[in-house]
Write an enzyme that holds these catalytic residues in place. Structure first.
Site, PDB file in Angstrom:
ATOM      1  CD  GLU A   1      -1.836  -2.352   1.420  1.00  0.00           C
ATOM      2  OE1 GLU A   1      -0.696  -2.630   1.836  1.00  0.00           O
ATOM      3  OE2 GLU A   1      -2.725  -3.205   1.248  1.00  0.00           O
TER       4      GLU A   1
ATOM      5  CG  HIS B   1     -10.364  -6.291   7.793  1.00  0.00           C
ATOM      6  ND1 HIS B   1      -9.486  -6.735   8.743  1.00  0.00           N
ATOM      7  CD2 HIS B   1      -9.797  -6.581   6.588  1.00  0.00           C
ATOM      8  CE1 HIS B   1      -8.439  -7.294   8.150  1.00  0.00           C
ATOM      9  NE2 HIS B   1      -8.592  -7.203   6.841  1.00  0.00           N
TER      10      HIS B   1
END
Ligand SMILES: Cc1ncc(C[n+]2csc(CCOP(=O)(O)OP(=O)(O)O)c2C)c(N)n1
Ligand SMILES: [Mg+2]
Lengths: 323, 324
Positions: free
Chosen positions: B60, B129
């Protein structure tokens, strides 16, 4: 030998290295007089890396560099005045005084740009290479980065993708033996950081970073491969930071005998010796005088250039279109 | 008009923009062969090839940084970050890179990239998440942050985001991907930075984005049964913020509830409250009510997660309290 710079190219490298040397020494002197602002990271003694590496690029190629990027700015074709003016925060600076010496950019010259987040230049160059690959421009991107930057996580991520996708990028490691104050052997278990290139399926070459011709040859070969679509390459340039980390460095952690030994192998000395036989003393003296005069003029003009006015300008307001 | 799911509307926007402009490319984890964990990029690798639709390693930090400079040099990258919870890994690229160059480099570069991500709770995905993190992103100057709540806006705003010359963070919601709605056919753009009044009302204004608009709509039904006429303004864009729409609605209702799925402390709801104070304090008949996530991690077990998330019932309670 293939990829060896012509005498004229080497002379131009020598000229640019001289400009950078004068720039750095002048900045050091002005810092002592209290006339600079913020920390300045000098690269004198390391000019061969930034100048010769960028000399191997074409005009449309792009380079990302570090907080110690003066040799890259001048090497990639920026004039002295906008660089000096930027360092002194003037309206005429390359970025209007907004960037300062660590973040200089000149998009037209392909300097995109200085970066003071250690390691951030590496994905920056990979991203430009990704763009070049998608558009099929035939250009290459370059990143000049330090031995400290080589230890960042983002270095691994970016090099992995560069190798995986065969991006047209050349990674030029300016191994000057130190991070901020910590020596490289306290930061890494390996001395030759470019052995890591094998893990990214890219070739690497280790060169004497104070020998401009050696840097040029190795970088030109990697750039040529990258341009042919064969993927990235790494050049590890062994050099040494003979000055402090920045103008605010109090020193005390470098061995005087190491500094002396590296100063004896100064890139200007090495290039001058090589060029002397080719062009003779008079031509070199001319180039040297011209570089000195060019620096004097740039400083004189830049230091009397106007300071910028603060304004919230619409052209640089990213929200203006949406409102 | 065509009936579409939110994920399909996003897919259509990506396909149309890629067809229209060869400089648009997509990259991200699992987006190519598999079509994305939420299937937003389904079929696009087949149509546009592996050069323009790239499955990436799990990187990322570098991916986001690469989007920034790829955008500076002639392409229009659209990066998918699988979960908004992973955005902290992207922060250097957003905070120290993308955010500064427009101004610091004196207008020399454009940065037409989009980071698509999805956040939010309610799916039992646990503490790493389920977060929205929209407040954190909206705080970064120099970056647009948008969060559509309907399939039509999802399509029109993603098209606008891709064509924008500056960074746009495009926030989706895992529980919105399957909602269905009418989407206008063809090249319809929804301008970024404009709110939409999705329900007219006269007693109280509810301001929300993304899935919170769905909750606000349910709350308005509940409030109608309570005899309260609630107006819902879907802000659509967190930044730039449509202050005019907020002012106009409060001038009518004189009461406000601000809803945000993120944390309360220093959060987007606090920013909205302060914005209301700055611009229409004189029109308010009561303090602004905030409905947010409490300042805690999001737990896994259903009753625990449900108890934490902002909901229609909590919005209703906040509205009734501020109207009292
Ligand atoms: C992410 C980050 N961490 C730390 C710093 C502080 N810092 C600036 S330069 C530097 C050392 C960098 O070493 P190297 O990459 O070898 O470059 P050099 O200074 O030797 O040219 C450090 C630690 C920073 N600017 N960015
Ligand atoms: Mg170093």
């Amino acid at each position: 030998m293939k990829n060896t710079p012509s005498v004229e190219q080497h002379l131009d490298i020598y000229r640019r290295m001289l400009l950078v040397r004068h720039l750095e020494e002048r900045l050091g002197a002005l810092h002592k007089e209290g006339r600079t602002r913020g920390p300045i990271h000098r690269c004198d003694g390391q000019e061969a890396v930034g100048v010769a590496a960028t000399a191997a690029l074409e005009a449309g190629d792009k380079v990302a560099t570090t907080h110690r990027g003066h040799a890259v700015y001048i090497g990639k074709g920026m004039a002295m005045r906008p660089v000096v003016a930027e360092i002194f925060g003037r309206a005429t600076g390359a970025c209007g005084g907004r960037a300062g010496h660590m973040l200089v950019a000149d998009a037209e010259k392909g300097v995109i740009g200085g970066n003071a987040i250690v390691g951030a230049g590496i994905p920056a160059a990979a991203g430009m290479a990704l763009s070049m690959q998608i558009l099929g421009t035939g250009n290459v991107a370059m990143c000049v980065f330090g031995d400290g930057a080589a230890q960042t996580g983002i270095c691994h991520e970016a090099m992995n993708m560069a190798g995986l996708w065969k991006l047209p990028v050349v990674f030029v490691l300016e191994h000057n033996q130190f991070g901020l104050t910590v020596p490289s052997d306290v930061q890494s278990p390996v001395a030759d950081l470019s052995i890591r290139a094998a893990g990214y399926a890219m070739p690497a070459e280790i060169v004497d970073g104070n020998d401009a011709v050696a840097v040029y040859r190795a970088v030109a070969a990697m750039a040529e491969r990258a341009r042919r679509g064969e993927g990235p390459g790494m050049v590890e340039c062994k050099t040494y930071r003979v000055e402090g980390f920045s103008t605010s460095d109090m020193g005390g952690y470098q061995k005087p005998e190491d500094i002396a030994a590296w100063k004896a192998r100064d890139p200007l000395i090495i290039s001058r010796k090589a060029l002397l036989g080719d062009v003779g003393e008079a031509r070199l003296a001319d180039i040297e005088a011209a570089a000195k005069a060019e620096t004097d003029e740039a400083f004189e003009i830049a230091l009397s250039d106007p300071m910028p006015q603060f304004l919230v300008d619409e052209a640089c307001n990213p929200y203006s279109e949406a409102r | 008009m065509a009936m579409m799911r939110y994920a399909e509307a996003l897919n259509a926007a990506l396909r149309e923009e890629m067809q229209a402009d060869p400089s648009v490319f997509l990259f991200g984890e699992d987006i190519g062969r598999y079509g994305g964990v939420f299937k937003v990029t389904k079929g696009l690798m087949e149509e546009f090839g592996e050069k323009r639709v790239r499955d990436t390693p799990i990187s990322e930090q570098a991916l986001t940084a690469m989007a920034v400079t790829a955008a500076m040099t002639g392409t229009r990258p659209v990066l998918e970050i699988m979960y908004a919870d992973f955005i902290p890994l992207s922060l250097d690229a957003l905070v120290n890179q993308a955010s500064i160059y427009n101004y610091i480099w004196n207008g020399q570069v454009k940065m037409p990239f989009v980071v698509r991500t999805q956040g939010g709770g309610g799916a039992g995905a646990g503490a790493q998440h389920s977060k929205a993190l929209d407040s954190m992103l909206a705080q970064i100057p120099g970056i647009k942050v948008v969060a559509p709540s309907t399939p039509a806006d999802a399509k029109g705003m993603l098209k606008a985001a891709i064509r924008d010359s500056q960074p746009v963070i495009f926030l989706e919601h895992k529980l919105l991907y399957n909602i269905r709605g009418e989407v206008p056919e063809g090249d319809v753009i929804v301008q970024l930075g404009k709110a939409a009044t999705v329900r007219e009302g006269s007693d109280i204004s509810i301001f929300a984005t993304s899935k919170m608009v769905v909750e606000a709509t349910k709350a308005a039904d509940l409030l109608a049964a309570d005899g309260v006429s609630a107006e819902i303004v879907d802000l659509r864009s967190l930044r730039p913020l449509d202050v005019d729409a907020i002012v106009a609605s409060i001038a009518k209702t004189h009461h406000a509830v601000v809803v945000n799925e993120g944390w309360r402390f220093c959060g987007y709801a606090a920013e909205l409250s302060a914005t209301i104070m700055d611009h229409v304090f004189d029109e308010l008949d009561a303090p602004v009510a905030r409905v947010t996530l409490p300042d805690m991690p999001i737990p896994y077990s259903e009753p625990l997660e449900t108890a934490m998330l902002p909901s229609a019932e909590k919005i209703r309670a906040a509205a009734l309290k501020t109207l009292k």
